[in-house]
Enzyme design. Structure first.
Site, PDB file in Angstrom:
ATOM      1  N   HIS A 144      -1.572  -0.027  -9.844  1.00  0.00           N
ATOM      2  CA  HIS A 144      -2.150  -0.950  -8.849  1.00  0.00           C
ATOM      3  C   HIS A 144      -2.722  -2.195  -9.531  1.00  0.00           C
ATOM      4  CE1 HIS A 144      -4.022  -1.157  -4.569  1.00  0.00           C
ATOM      5  NE2 HIS A 144      -3.855  -2.384  -5.072  1.00  0.00           N
ATOM      6  N   ARG A 190       0.858  -1.180   0.000  1.00  0.00           N
ATOM      7  CA  ARG A 190       0.000   0.000   0.000  1.00  0.00           C
ATOM      8  C   ARG A 190       0.895   1.232   0.000  1.00  0.00           C
ATOM      9  NH1 ARG A 190      -3.464  -2.895  -1.402  1.00  0.00           N
ATOM     10  NH2 ARG A 190      -5.516  -3.269  -0.495  1.00  0.00           N
ATOM     11  N   GLU A 199      -4.171   7.407  -5.145  1.00  0.00           N
ATOM     12  CA  GLU A 199      -4.443   6.644  -6.377  1.00  0.00           C
ATOM     13  C   GLU A 199      -5.782   7.082  -6.960  1.00  0.00           C
ATOM     14  OE1 GLU A 199      -4.087   2.441  -5.555  1.00  0.00           O
ATOM     15  OE2 GLU A 199      -2.076   2.678  -4.743  1.00  0.00           O
TER      16      GLU A 199
HETATM   17  N1  LIG Z   1      -0.732  -4.328  -5.257  1.00  0.00           N
HETATM   18  C1  LIG Z   1      -1.733  -5.167  -5.150  1.00  0.00           C
HETATM   19  O1  LIG Z   1      -2.542  -5.301  -6.049  1.00  0.00           O
HETATM   20  C2  LIG Z   1      -1.882  -6.019  -3.917  1.00  0.00           C
HETATM   21  C3  LIG Z   1      -2.384  -7.311  -4.072  1.00  0.00           C
HETATM   22  C4  LIG Z   1      -2.544  -8.083  -2.939  1.00  0.00           C
HETATM   23  C5  LIG Z   1      -2.214  -7.577  -1.689  1.00  0.00           C
HETATM   24  N2  LIG Z   1      -1.730  -6.325  -1.568  1.00  0.00           N
HETATM   25  C6  LIG Z   1      -1.364  -5.800  -0.220  1.00  0.00           C
HETATM   26  O2  LIG Z   1      -0.474  -6.739   0.372  1.00  0.00           O
HETATM   27  C7  LIG Z   1      -0.805  -6.895   1.741  1.00  0.00           C
HETATM   28  C8  LIG Z   1      -0.260  -8.212   2.249  1.00  0.00           C
HETATM   29  O3  LIG Z   1      -1.019  -9.301   1.774  1.00  0.00           O
HETATM   30  P1  LIG Z   1      -0.745 -10.799   2.287  1.00  0.00           P
HETATM   31  O4  LIG Z   1      -1.870 -11.629   1.801  1.00  0.00           O
HETATM   32  O5  LIG Z   1       0.641 -11.213   1.993  1.00  0.00           O
HETATM   33  O6  LIG Z   1      -0.880 -10.567   3.873  1.00  0.00           O
HETATM   34  P2  LIG Z   1      -0.303 -11.478   5.049  1.00  0.00           P
HETATM   35  O7  LIG Z   1      -1.091 -11.105   6.248  1.00  0.00           O
HETATM   36  O8  LIG Z   1      -0.250 -12.901   4.632  1.00  0.00           O
HETATM   37  O9  LIG Z   1       1.208 -10.961   5.191  1.00  0.00           O
HETATM   38  C9  LIG Z   1       1.562  -9.784   5.823  1.00  0.00           C
HETATM   39  C10 LIG Z   1       2.763 -10.084   6.712  1.00  0.00           C
HETATM   40  O10 LIG Z   1       3.240  -8.858   7.265  1.00  0.00           O
HETATM   41  C11 LIG Z   1       3.589  -9.096   8.611  1.00  0.00           C
HETATM   42  N3  LIG Z   1       3.562  -7.801   9.293  1.00  0.00           N
HETATM   43  C12 LIG Z   1       2.502  -7.043   9.629  1.00  0.00           C
HETATM   44  N4  LIG Z   1       2.916  -5.896  10.212  1.00  0.00           N
HETATM   45  C13 LIG Z   1       4.263  -5.945  10.234  1.00  0.00           C
HETATM   46  C14 LIG Z   1       5.266  -5.054  10.685  1.00  0.00           C
HETATM   47  N5  LIG Z   1       4.951  -3.883  11.236  1.00  0.00           N
HETATM   48  N6  LIG Z   1       6.568  -5.432  10.551  1.00  0.00           N
HETATM   49  C15 LIG Z   1       6.880  -6.617   9.995  1.00  0.00           C
HETATM   50  N7  LIG Z   1       5.974  -7.499   9.535  1.00  0.00           N
HETATM   51  C16 LIG Z   1       4.680  -7.161   9.653  1.00  0.00           C
HETATM   52  C17 LIG Z   1       2.589 -10.110   9.121  1.00  0.00           C
HETATM   53  O11 LIG Z   1       3.098 -10.824  10.229  1.00  0.00           O
HETATM   54  C18 LIG Z   1       2.429 -10.999   7.895  1.00  0.00           C
HETATM   55  O12 LIG Z   1       3.331 -12.079   7.920  1.00  0.00           O
HETATM   56  C19 LIG Z   1      -2.320  -6.745   1.756  1.00  0.00           C
HETATM   57  O13 LIG Z   1      -2.789  -6.346   3.028  1.00  0.00           O
HETATM   58  C20 LIG Z   1      -2.563  -5.679   0.711  1.00  0.00           C
HETATM   59  O14 LIG Z   1      -2.532  -4.403   1.301  1.00  0.00           O
HETATM   60  C21 LIG Z   1      -1.566  -5.523  -2.662  1.00  0.00           C
HETATM   61  O1  LIG Z   2      -5.660  -5.834  -1.455  1.00  0.00           O
HETATM   62  C1  LIG Z   2      -5.804  -6.325  -2.582  1.00  0.00           C
HETATM   63  O2  LIG Z   2      -6.374  -7.407  -2.778  1.00  0.00           O
HETATM   64  C2  LIG Z   2      -5.296  -5.597  -3.788  1.00  0.00           C
HETATM   65  O3  LIG Z   2      -4.686  -4.407  -3.473  1.00  0.00           O
HETATM   66  C3  LIG Z   2      -6.342  -5.381  -4.826  1.00  0.00           C
HETATM   67  O4  LIG Z   2      -6.398  -6.505  -5.633  1.00  0.00           O
END
Ligand SMILES: NC(=O)c1ccc[n+]([C@@H]2O[C@H](COP(=O)([O-])OP(=O)(O)OC[C@H]3O[C@@H](n4cnc5c(N)ncnc54)[C@H](O)[C@@H]3O)[C@@H](O)[C@H]2O)c1
Ligand SMILES: O=C(O)[C@H](O)CO
Length: 319
Positions: free
Chosen positions: A285, A237, A266
């Site tokens: 994004h 994000r 965005e």
């Molecule tokens: N660009 C995109 O289109 C897109 C797509 C999917 C997800 N995302 C973003 O990616 C994020 C992560 O997704 P995910 O499924 O891997 O989540 P997840 O919960 O599996 O992984 C996040 C990890 O970060 C760790 N974490 C949280 N706060 C922390 C901190 N302060 N310091 C260190 N580690 C920390 C957690 O322990 C966890 O292991 C989503 O919340 C979303 O915002 C973006």
């Molecule tokens: O959080 C998510 O899933 C992405 O940012 C949008 O696909």
């Protein structure tokens, strides 16, 4: 009487039909200033809402007194106030897992494009500037064999690290809320402190949720710790980063470059200084934006919503 569902994103027709078979459905393909009042009025009788990419503030939720569940077509839940959901006893469902691989692919495309200057050099060719051997000033840097620093070794972080380790022979260092023994065993990943990660990594890649704790967690101090040759990759994000500090580090070349899929604001405003920088690859994004993955996310979000409204436990609840 049928329960009422408000949809605020375009969904595939067959999935909409599944909702119509069971509920009264009101659809908004997008919500903007022009139709926000109608959206808010529809919420007055809604038991369920489903959509994405719209901050659903508590003012909107107050307008939905019958609400039981919000189902977001995303894994990130930062468009909602989780404490408000807990206090009101509402369910918030999301779509983890099904987007891991597509998002990790997109992140790897940013790693490769930033290191090998793919966008900059493709534009160079299109502009008819390729007149001979390009010369050292347009060379990139290696990806294989370098060190990837994953800040956040969760579902997507793990999928990125897997590509890096098995596909590119990269060394993985990581920092996470807690150690991840599976990543250590299967990817030879090494747990380091947050500062060590910024100091050691050739590619710094945060993959964190946006929360009160992670908002602007990377700023001037962290960019100052990074190597001048390091590349910053962010697809989690935009608001986890102090974007002004990132721009300054890129302009002053205290870091080598950045690959970005997400931004503080965005869509990225056309006058953003990021767009003037040749050492930045910027995407709109698109982490999960493939036909297959968006379909899987929509299906999961519909499944979650239906389960919640039938009184069963949705598979993926964030709250
Ligand atoms: N660009 C995109 O289109 C897109 C797509 C999917 C997800 N995302 C973003 O990616 C994020 C992560 O997704 P995910 O499924 O891997 O989540 P997840 O919960 O599996 O992984 C996040 C990890 O970060 C760790 N974490 C949280 N706060 C922390 C901190 N302060 N310091 C260190 N580690 C920390 C957690 O322990 C966890 O292991 C989503 O919340 C979303 O915002 C973006
Ligand atoms: O959080 C998510 O899933 C992405 O940012 C949008 O696909």
């Amino acid at each position: 009487m049928k329960q009422h569902v408000v949809v605020y994103k375009k969904l595939p027709e067959d999935l909409l039909q599944r909702l119509r078979d069971e509920f009264e459905v009101t659809c908004f393909e997008t919500v903007n200033a022009g139709n926000r009042a109608q959206f808010q009025a529809a919420l007055a009788t809604a038991q369920g809402i489903i959509g994405a990419s719209l901050p659903i503030g508590n003012d909107l939720l107050e307008a939905a007194p019958l609400l039981k569940i919000a189902s977001t077509v995303s894994v990130g839940v930062d468009n909602f106030d989780l404490d408000y959901f807990r206090k009101r006893g509402l369910m918030l469902a999301h779509t983890p897992g099904v987007l891991n691989e597509a998002t990790a692919d997109a992140i790897f495309s940013l790693i490769l494009a930033s290191a090998r200057r793919v966008v900059e050099l493709a534009e160079f060719v299109k502009a008819g500037k390729w007149k001979g051997s390009i010369g050292e000033s347009l060379f990139g840097v290696n990806v294989h064999g370098k060190t990837l620093g994953m800040l956040g070794m969760g579902r997507i972080g793990g999928a990125v690290a897997r590509r890096a380790h098995h596909g590119f022979g990269m060394k993985i260092v990581y920092h996470n809320t807690r150690p991840n023994p599976e990543a250590e065993a299967s990817l030879a990943a090494t747990y380091v402190t947050r500062d060590e990660l910024f100091q050691q990594a050739d590619f710094v890649c945060p993959m964190l949720p946006l929360t009160a704790q992670t908002e602007r967690t990377i700023g001037a101090r962290e960019f100052g710790l990074m190597k001048p040759s390091a590349i910053f990759i962010n697809a989690s994000r935009g608001r986890i980063v102090d974007e002004a500090a990132l721009i300054e580090a890129l302009q002053r070349k205290t870091i080598y470059g950045a690959g970005l899929d997400v931004f503080e604001q965005e869509p990225l405003p056309a006058d953003s200084p990021l767009l003037q920088l040749p050492n930045v690859v910027a995407l709109p994004h698109i982490g999960s934006a493939t036909h297959e993955t968006r379909r899987a996310m929509a299906e999961l979000a519909v499944d979650n919503l239906i389960a919640g409204l039938r009184g069963a436990q949705p598979v993926h609840l964030a709250v």
